[in-house]
Design a protein around this motif. Structure first.
Motif, PDB file in Angstrom:
ATOM      1  N   ASN A 275      -4.161  -6.374  17.620  1.00 39.60           N
ATOM      2  CA  ASN A 275      -5.475  -6.885  17.226  1.00 39.60           C
ATOM      3  C   ASN A 275      -6.614  -6.080  17.832  1.00 39.60           C
ATOM      4  O   ASN A 275      -7.622  -5.827  17.169  1.00 39.60           O
ATOM      5  N   ASP A 276      -6.462  -5.672  19.087  1.00 39.19           N
ATOM      6  CA  ASP A 276      -7.533  -4.942  19.761  1.00 39.19           C
ATOM      7  C   ASP A 276      -7.853  -3.620  19.082  1.00 39.19           C
ATOM      8  O   ASP A 276      -8.993  -3.144  19.134  1.00 39.19           O
ATOM      9  N   ASP A 277      -6.853  -3.014  18.455  1.00 38.26           N
ATOM     10  CA  ASP A 277      -7.064  -1.730  17.799  1.00 38.26           C
ATOM     11  C   ASP A 277      -7.980  -1.846  16.584  1.00 38.26           C
ATOM     12  O   ASP A 277      -8.577  -0.853  16.155  1.00 38.26           O
ATOM     13  N   PHE A 278      -8.085  -3.052  16.030  1.00 39.72           N
ATOM     14  CA  PHE A 278      -8.915  -3.262  14.846  1.00 39.72           C
ATOM     15  C   PHE A 278     -10.148  -4.123  15.128  1.00 39.72           C
ATOM     16  O   PHE A 278     -10.928  -4.391  14.217  1.00 39.72           O
ATOM     17  N   ALA A 279     -10.311  -4.532  16.370  1.00 34.31           N
ATOM     18  CA  ALA A 279     -11.379  -5.484  16.706  1.00 34.31           C
ATOM     19  C   ALA A 279     -12.766  -4.974  16.310  1.00 34.31           C
ATOM     20  O   ALA A 279     -13.560  -5.706  15.706  1.00 34.31           O
ATOM     21  N   GLU A 280     -13.081  -3.726  16.635  1.00 37.09           N
ATOM     22  CA  GLU A 280     -14.410  -3.190  16.338  1.00 37.09           C
ATOM     23  C   GLU A 280     -14.642  -3.053  14.844  1.00 37.09           C
ATOM     24  O   GLU A 280     -15.738  -3.367  14.342  1.00 37.09           O
ATOM     25  N   ILE A 281     -13.647  -2.579  14.125  1.00 35.09           N
ATOM     26  CA  ILE A 281     -13.791  -2.421  12.673  1.00 35.09           C
ATOM     27  C   ILE A 281     -14.003  -3.784  12.011  1.00 35.09           C
ATOM     28  O   ILE A 281     -14.886  -3.946  11.165  1.00 35.09           O
ATOM     29  N   ILE A 282     -13.201  -4.767  12.415  1.00 33.38           N
ATOM     30  CA  ILE A 282     -13.319  -6.099  11.820  1.00 33.38           C
ATOM     31  C   ILE A 282     -14.667  -6.734  12.158  1.00 33.38           C
ATOM     32  O   ILE A 282     -15.303  -7.359  11.297  1.00 33.38           O
ATOM     33  N   ALA A 283     -15.123  -6.550  13.390  1.00 37.41           N
ATOM     34  CA  ALA A 283     -16.427  -7.108  13.797  1.00 37.41           C
ATOM     35  C   ALA A 283     -17.559  -6.483  12.986  1.00 37.41           C
ATOM     36  O   ALA A 283     -18.503  -7.178  12.558  1.00 37.41           O
ATOM     37  N   LYS A 284     -17.471  -5.191  12.762  1.00 34.13           N
ATOM     38  CA  LYS A 284     -18.501  -4.494  11.983  1.00 34.13           C
ATOM     39  C   LYS A 284     -18.479  -4.963  10.534  1.00 34.13           C
ATOM     40  O   LYS A 284     -19.529  -5.139   9.902  1.00 34.13           O
ATOM     41  N   TYR A 285     -17.291  -5.191  10.017  1.00 37.76           N
ATOM     42  CA  TYR A 285     -17.177  -5.672   8.632  1.00 37.76           C
ATOM     43  C   TYR A 285     -17.705  -7.101   8.509  1.00 37.76           C
ATOM     44  O   TYR A 285     -18.394  -7.435   7.543  1.00 37.76           O
ATOM     45  N   ASN A 286     -17.403  -7.936   9.502  1.00 40.30           N
ATOM     46  CA  ASN A 286     -17.882  -9.325   9.489  1.00 40.30           C
ATOM     47  C   ASN A 286     -19.398  -9.411   9.571  1.00 40.30           C
ATOM     48  O   ASN A 286     -19.998 -10.360   9.055  1.00 40.30           O
ATOM     49  N   ALA A 287     -20.028  -8.441  10.218  1.00 37.04           N
ATOM     50  CA  ALA A 287     -21.492  -8.432  10.300  1.00 37.04           C
ATOM     51  C   ALA A 287     -22.105  -8.255   8.909  1.00 37.04           C
ATOM     52  O   ALA A 287     -23.177  -8.796   8.621  1.00 37.04           O
ATOM     53  N   GLN A 288     -21.413  -7.521   8.056  1.00 35.93           N
ATOM     54  CA  GLN A 288     -21.887  -7.319   6.692  1.00 35.93           C
ATOM     55  C   GLN A 288     -21.438  -8.439   5.755  1.00 35.93           C
ATOM     56  O   GLN A 288     -22.147  -8.790   4.810  1.00 35.93           O
ATOM     57  N   HIS A 289     -20.260  -8.988   6.038  1.00 44.01           N
ATOM     58  CA  HIS A 289     -19.691 -10.022   5.165  1.00 44.01           C
ATOM     59  C   HIS A 289     -19.164 -11.173   6.036  1.00 44.01           C
ATOM     60  O   HIS A 289     -17.959 -11.324   6.225  1.00 44.01           O
ATOM     61  N   PRO A 290     -20.052 -12.008   6.569  1.00 42.26           N
ATOM     62  CA  PRO A 290     -19.654 -13.073   7.501  1.00 42.26           C
ATOM     63  C   PRO A 290     -18.761 -14.145   6.887  1.00 42.26           C
ATOM     64  O   PRO A 290     -18.131 -14.905   7.616  1.00 42.26           O
ATOM     65  N   TYR A 291     -18.693 -14.188   5.586  1.00 44.97           N
ATOM     66  CA  TYR A 291     -17.862 -15.199   4.924  1.00 44.97           C
ATOM     67  C   TYR A 291     -16.406 -14.757   4.791  1.00 44.97           C
ATOM     68  O   TYR A 291     -15.557 -15.530   4.347  1.00 44.97           O
ATOM     69  N   VAL A 292     -16.112 -13.500   5.183  1.00 47.29           N
ATOM     70  CA  VAL A 292     -14.745 -12.975   5.088  1.00 47.29           C
ATOM     71  C   VAL A 292     -14.096 -12.962   6.468  1.00 47.29           C
ATOM     72  O   VAL A 292     -14.613 -12.362   7.404  1.00 47.29           O
ATOM     73  N   THR A 293     -12.968 -13.625   6.608  1.00 43.82           N
ATOM     74  CA  THR A 293     -12.199 -13.629   7.857  1.00 43.82           C
ATOM     75  C   THR A 293     -10.949 -12.780   7.669  1.00 43.82           C
ATOM     76  O   THR A 293     -10.197 -12.969   6.708  1.00 43.82           O
ATOM     77  N   ILE A 294     -10.740 -11.826   8.585  1.00 41.95           N
ATOM     78  CA  ILE A 294      -9.546 -10.985   8.542  1.00 41.95           C
ATOM     79  C   ILE A 294      -8.528 -11.574   9.511  1.00 41.95           C
ATOM     80  O   ILE A 294      -8.720 -11.568  10.727  1.00 41.95           O
ATOM     81  N   ASN A 295      -7.452 -12.092   8.976  1.00 39.29           N
ATOM     82  CA  ASN A 295      -6.393 -12.696   9.786  1.00 39.29           C
ATOM     83  C   ASN A 295      -5.290 -11.658   9.997  1.00 39.29           C
ATOM     84  O   ASN A 295      -4.420 -11.479   9.148  1.00 39.29           O
ATOM     85  N   TYR A 296      -5.349 -10.966  11.123  1.00 39.05           N
ATOM     86  CA  TYR A 296      -4.439  -9.847  11.379  1.00 39.05           C
ATOM     87  C   TYR A 296      -3.140 -10.321  12.039  1.00 39.05           C
ATOM     88  O   TYR A 296      -3.160 -11.114  12.972  1.00 39.05           O
ATOM     89  N   LYS A 297      -2.016  -9.804  11.545  1.00 41.33           N
ATOM     90  CA  LYS A 297      -0.718 -10.174  12.092  1.00 41.33           C
ATOM     91  C   LYS A 297       0.137  -8.929  12.300  1.00 41.33           C
ATOM     92  O   LYS A 297       0.332  -8.140  11.378  1.00 41.33           O
ATOM     93  N   LYS A 298       0.632  -8.765  13.505  1.00 42.50           N
ATOM     94  CA  LYS A 298       1.519  -7.646  13.828  1.00 42.50           C
ATOM     95  C   LYS A 298       2.960  -8.136  13.871  1.00 42.50           C
ATOM     96  O   LYS A 298       3.277  -9.129  14.508  1.00 42.50           O
ATOM     97  N   LEU A 299       3.837  -7.405  13.158  1.00 39.60           N
ATOM     98  CA  LEU A 299       5.253  -7.759  13.136  1.00 39.60           C
ATOM     99  C   LEU A 299       6.079  -6.615  13.711  1.00 39.60           C
ATOM    100  O   LEU A 299       5.652  -5.467  13.716  1.00 39.60           O
ATOM    101  N   ARG A 300       7.270  -6.924  14.178  1.00 36.74           N
ATOM    102  CA  ARG A 300       8.175  -5.892  14.676  1.00 36.74           C
ATOM    103  C   ARG A 300       8.724  -5.084  13.499  1.00 36.74           C
ATOM    104  O   ARG A 300       8.974  -5.627  12.423  1.00 36.74           O
ATOM    105  N   TYR A 301       8.952  -3.805  13.724  1.00 37.30           N
ATOM    106  CA  TYR A 301       9.429  -2.941  12.650  1.00 37.30           C
ATOM    107  C   TYR A 301      10.754  -3.437  12.080  1.00 37.30           C
ATOM    108  O   TYR A 301      10.948  -3.442  10.863  1.00 37.30           O
ATOM    109  N   ASP A 302      11.654  -3.859  12.954  1.00 34.27           N
ATOM    110  CA  ASP A 302      12.984  -4.246  12.482  1.00 34.27           C
ATOM    111  C   ASP A 302      12.992  -5.539  11.671  1.00 34.27           C
ATOM    112  O   ASP A 302      13.990  -5.863  11.018  1.00 34.27           O
TER     113      ASP A 302
END
Length: 455
Positions: free
Chosen positions: A45-72
């Motif tokens: 999540n931290d790797d995308f935090a700044e990008i998502i925050a910047k996007y939310n500033a332009q589109h506050p009605y959009v929530t990005i629900n990020y989920k990381k899964l294991r490769y296997d």
């Protein structure tokens, strides 16, 4: 009197409707909240935090629900979720999986429309919604902005099916201490006789022929990290076509540009590769009893290994005191143009998403040069954008990988890339076990096996 009443009624209706028409809806009234579910592997999540925050500033009605899964677990979870109509709106896939997932991906639309919050008024300020329609990336712009391998991987039937955040390339890791102990002062640049002699100096065996120290991780299959990529790039550098535009596996054929019809580039590359695991060859330095190449390199018992930028943190974690460096992948001596191997992931939109417009808008937002930089800095990954290559070239960690992205290539491995990779491992083992000099027949046989994953 009747006419007067009618006139007053019409005036009242006009004033009422006029008042309503002048009042602009608020952001809350104009748009409903949207949640985009986004699935990936490796990054947090931290790797995308700044990008998502910047996007939310332009589109506050959009929530990005990020989920990381294991490769296997990733592919199984992804396919099960799609089958049950609970899959993500945006998902990440390997660059070799695009055609495999073609039926599940919504291609990029010609344009996207989004609501922006606009502040109006001088004394009494208010935020009102403004709908803007933006043109999407064109095929020409994709080719201009991204490195060549991206276009060849993500464009199907003149439509863009995904976009990458980065592109990794295969490079050469080497142990500086082992080079110093062997008296080697020059780094190998080519796959030639000098390279082979260098490997001999870096390899140590006991009296029984057991390998105590390996010069290079070449020749084997599944205990060599990314063995399929290494063998494939040797073939490609040597002039072999891994697959035709029509989807036919051709790595064993002779390109029409070659004057000597007796020269088979795929065959020569395969023999060069497997010699390093053949006990009767002077360059013998690998066998199936050795550890995985990354583990052996981290232990200080392997002089040269081949890997991507994502192997850097793994090696540093396993062996924090290991004295190693990374150099460009060796090339064919005399070749006019270097050829390197690409390995990366791309971001796609699910065909079942209810918010395809918003999902594609977000992918284009985060992959452009203005925004992707924060992700690249946090993850230490080489860029996929031409405009950012020069800024990464001098980076002590990823500069080598970034410097190779312009000449990086890939190849389609069918609808089951893992199975195709296993077939390459089987080919390697079959050649090593061959006592009847049937290498060409073996190449044809396993090329046909890989072909079955394409059809």
């Amino acid at each position: 009197m009747k006419k007067k009443l009618i006139s007053l009624f019409l005036l009242f209706v006009f004033l009422l409707t006029a008042g309503v028409g002048c009042k602009k809806p608020t952001m809350q009234e104009a748009v409903k909240p949207i949640v985009l579910n986004y699935w990936r592997v490796y990054d947090g999540n931290d790797d995308f935090a700044e990008i998502i925050a910047k996007y939310n500033a332009q589109h506050p009605y959009v929530t990005i629900n990020y989920k990381k899964l294991r490769y296997d677990e990733y592919e199984e979870a992804l396919l099960n979720a799609f089958a049950e109509d609970r899959g993500p709106d945006i998902f990440s896939i390997h660059n070799t999986w695009v055609r495999k997932y073609e039926s599940k991906i919504e291609p990029m639309p010609a344009q996207t429309s989004m609501v922006f919050p606009i502040t109006q008024g001088t004394i009494k300020k208010e935020v009102v919604p403004e709908v803007r329609t933006m043109r999407s990336l064109t095929l020409k712009e994709l080719k201009q902005n991204f490195v060549d391998v991206v276009y060849s991987d993500v464009v199907l039937n003149d439509k863009i099916y995904a976009l990458p955040l980065s592109v990794d390339t295969l490079a050469m890791y080497y142990n500086q201490d082992l080079f110093d102990q062997a008296g080697i002062t020059e780094i190998p640049r080519y796959w030639n006789r000098d390279f082979q002699q260098m490997v001999k100096k870096l390899t140590k065996q006991d009296l029984k022929g057991n390998i105590l120290q390996s010069g290079v991780s070449l020749g084997g299959g599944k205990n060599i990290e990314r063995y399929g990529d290494i063998l494939a790039i040797l073939m490609m550098q040597n002039g072999a076509n891994m697959m035709s535009d029509a989807g036919q596996v051709l790595f064993q054929t002779i390109p029409s540009t070659f004057q000597s019809q007796s020269y088979n580039p795929g065959l020569m590359a395969l023999k060069f590769y497997t010699d390093f695991a053949n006990p009767i060859k002077e360059v013998y330095c690998w066998n199936n009893d050795l550890e995985n190449s990354v583990d052996l390199f981290a232990s200080g018992k392997l002089a040269i290994m081949f890997g991507y930028s994502y192997h850097l943190p793994t090696i540093k974690t396993k062996a924090p005191k290991l004295n190693f460096l990374v150099e460009p992948l060796p090339q064919i001596e005399g070749s006019a143009t270097p050829i390197n191997m690409a390995n990366y992931w791309v971001e796609a939109v699910s065909k079942k998403s209810l918010y395809k417009n918003e999902a594609w808008n977000f992918i284009q937002f985060m992959t452009n040069a203005e925004n992707v930089g924060t992700y690249l800095k946090k993850t230490k990954k080489p860029t996929a954008l031409r405009s950012l290559i020069n800024s990464q070239k001098e980076d002590p960690e990823i500069g080598v990988f970034a410097d190779q992205v312009l000449t990086a290539k890939s190849w389609y491995r069918g609808k089951n890339p893992v199975l195709a990779e296993n077939f390459l491992a089987d080919l390697i083992q079959a050649v090593l076990a061959d006592t009847e000099n049937k290498t060409i027949e073996l190449m044809n046989f396993y090329a046909n096996r890989i072909q079955q994953t394409v059809n």
